[in-house]
Design an enzyme around this catalytic site. Structure first.
Site, PDB file in Angstrom:
ATOM      1  N   LYS A  46       0.820  -1.218   0.000  1.00 32.08           N
ATOM      2  CA  LYS A  46       0.000   0.000   0.000  1.00 32.08           C
ATOM      3  C   LYS A  46       0.853   1.267   0.000  1.00 32.08           C
ATOM      4  CE  LYS A  46      -4.068  -1.885  -0.106  1.00 32.08           C
ATOM      5  NZ  LYS A  46      -5.044  -1.665  -1.177  1.00 32.08           N
TER       6      LYS A  46
HETATM    7  N1  PMP Z   1      -3.342  -8.072   1.967  1.00 39.24           N
HETATM    8  C1  PMP Z   1      -3.384  -7.127   2.904  1.00 39.24           C
HETATM    9  C2  PMP Z   1      -2.742  -7.406   4.239  1.00 39.24           C
HETATM   10  C3  PMP Z   1      -4.054  -5.910   2.673  1.00 39.24           C
HETATM   11  O1  PMP Z   1      -4.087  -4.965   3.622  1.00 39.24           O
HETATM   12  C4  PMP Z   1      -4.683  -5.720   1.433  1.00 39.24           C
HETATM   13  C5  PMP Z   1      -5.422  -4.443   1.156  1.00 39.24           C
HETATM   14  N2  PMP Z   1      -6.735  -4.420   1.671  1.00 39.24           N
HETATM   15  C6  PMP Z   1      -4.624  -6.743   0.468  1.00 39.24           C
HETATM   16  C7  PMP Z   1      -3.914  -7.896   0.770  1.00 39.24           C
HETATM   17  C8  PMP Z   1      -5.342  -6.660  -0.855  1.00 39.24           C
HETATM   18  O2  PMP Z   1      -4.834  -5.702  -1.730  1.00 39.24           O
HETATM   19  P1  PMP Z   1      -5.804  -4.890  -2.697  1.00 39.24           P
HETATM   20  O3  PMP Z   1      -6.587  -3.930  -1.855  1.00 39.24           O
HETATM   21  O4  PMP Z   1      -4.908  -4.210  -3.655  1.00 39.24           O
HETATM   22  O5  PMP Z   1      -6.723  -5.870  -3.373  1.00 39.24           O
END
Ligand code: PMP
Length: 468
Positions: A46
């Site tokens: 992120k």
């Molecule tokens: N794994 C974790 C620990 C996350 O915080 C997130 C984000 N919500 C994701 C996977 C999934 O990523 P995305 O939001 O890009 O689908």
């Protein structure tokens, strides 16, 4: 600037290594590799998203001194707070109460304000974390609502950064890319780039039992989502940042397999990862077993273990939740179905209202699953037939095709009975799927009679093992 230094910590985002797995993948024809996004400065993928969202907001007029607001499950918040510290913004975060205390504390450590909201409410509820975040944007002056679930700069971050970086590192060698799905930014953004570069690449999403992505991809229906413990992946609505069209397949994993795999990745591979990484590797292994091919699979490991020490890495928490093998609990859906025929009575979409009504009546049941061949389409309930006949719009000869509804959840034979209780609070029935095939149907009365039977015959309960 001194040689070898970067101006800010945010300039150290990206260029994460890719590492091959060895011990957890023993016996597989495929090789599985991990993209170590947990090694970013803010501890997850992120960082890339937060950087791009703020860059785009600044292009649209945001300037330092303002307040960044987000409804976040933690990682995006941390990455935004890191950017805010470097660039001079204030931050307010709204988080659901199932999030680790460590996640809340770490946001506060970076100087952010955190508002905790209840998980067990609908997104439209004024107490939900989406609603609370929205209200704050109306109250706080000079703010930027990052809104990662509907902000195109989220998937764009992966189009501009993660996707090209993966291609740079792997090139034509890459056959399959596997990622967890939360906002969908990762799989949609990386997926877009990788498919453009090599159309034959397979994109596989991993979804926890309880989330609705899996059912939506497989049947096009929005089934009932229910609570699960793994953090960051799975949703109870469809974010606009998710492009499901890029997916070639979706694999489902349950909390227990996510967490046991997370512990193995740390213990056997030295990868200090969090729960969604365990989920994604567990999903990739399932995919590899089913495909049986010698191919190169890359898994995106989103965040690190630190935030989950009091949960996944705590034996008491794992045991209390039935994730360690030595807890008998109330059993699983498999125990409940034992002794029942796996030949579920089904309807096909072309059957008439009359025929289905006859079947419901003769069997004394209220609903039937509807399948087109082996493909699950939904359920048809006596209430649907009634509504159809009373409305006067159709006749008893009409096919049930247009009456199929989605008031069900899907579970696996390994779903724990404790979870099933919650599922049946929200959905009319639970359909049991094994390798995508319907093998059972469970209603509230089935659950009641299973639990009543256990209470009457306690001898059938496995003995609790002596403590180690
Ligand atoms: N794994 C974790 C620990 C996350 O915080 C997130 C984000 N919500 C994701 C996977 C999934 O990523 P995305 O939001 O890009 O689908």
């Amino acid at each position: 600037m001194m040689k070898g230094a970067v101006p800010h910590i945010t300039d150290a985002i990206g260029n994460t290594p890719i590492v091959k797995l060895h011990r957890v993948t023993e016996g597989l024809a495929a090789d599985i590799y991990v993209k170590c996004e947990f090694l970013n400065p803010g501890g997850s993928h992120k960082d890339r998203v937060a950087g791009n969202m703020i860059r785009r907001a600044e292009e649209a007029g945001l300037s330092p001194g303002g307040t960044i607001i987000e409804a976040t499950s933690g990682n995006t918040g941390f990455s935004l707070a890191l950017q805010a510290a470097v660039r001079g913004y204030k931050c307010v975060f709204v988080m659901p109460d199932k999030m680790s205390q460590e996640k809340v504390d770490s946001l506060r450590a970076l100087g952010a304000r955190v508002v905790v909201t209840p998980t067990a409410v609908e997104p439209e509820d004024p107490r939900s974390y989406y609603s609370v975040a929205k209200r704050l944007t109306e109250e706080i002056p000079n703010n930027f609502y990052a809104n990662q679930y509907h902000n195109p700069s989220n998937p764009e971050a992966h189009v501009l950064s993660t996707g090209p970086e993966i291609w740079e590192q792997c090139g034509e060698d890459l056959d399959v890319f596997v990622a967890g799905m939360g906002t969908g930014g990762t799989i949609s953004g990386c997926g877009q780039v990788l498919k453009e570069k090599k159309p034959g690449i397979k994109l596989v999403g991993v979804d926890p039992v309880g989330s609705l992505y899996y059912d939506f991809v497989k049947t096009g229906r929005m089934t009932k989502a229910f609570a699960y413990k793994v953090e960051g992946i799975g949703e109870d609505f469809l974010p606009s940042t998710m492009n499901l069209d890029v997916l070639d397949d979706v694999v489902r994993v349950d909390d227990k397999e996510c967490f046991l795999m997370t512990r193995e990745l740390v213990r056997l591979e030295g990868l200090y990862v969090g729960g969604s990484s365990g989920a994604t590797v567990a999903g990739a292994i399932k995919y590899a077993k089913a495909s049986g091919k010698k191919e190169n699979i890359l898994v995106l490991a989103a965040d690190g273990a630190q935030k989950y020490l009091s949960k996944i890495f705590n034996d008491n928490w794992m045991r209390a939740n039935g994730f360690l093998a030595d807890v008998p609990g109330l059993g699983t859906v498999r125990d409940m179905l034992r002794g029942k025929s796996s030949n579920v009575v089904k309807a096909s979409p072309d059957m008439s209202v009359n025929e289905v009504a006859g079947t419901l009546k003769s069997l004394g049941i209220s609903q039937l699953p509807v399948l087109d061949g082996t493909q699950l389409m939904g359920i048809v309930h006596e209430v649907d037939l009634l509504r159809h006949l009373v409305s006067g719009e159709g006749t008893a000869d009409s096919p049930i095709r247009d009456l199929i509804e989605s008031d069900y959840a899907t579970v696996s034979p390994d779903t724990k009975i404790e979870l099933l209780q919650g599922v049946l609070n929200d959905a009319k029935v639970a359909l049991v799927l094994e390798d995508n095939l319907l093998t059972g149907l469970v209603t509230k009365i089935d659950l009641i009679s299973y639990l009543a039977d256990r209470a009457m015959h306690p001898a059938s309960v496995a003995p609790i093992p002596a403590p180690e």
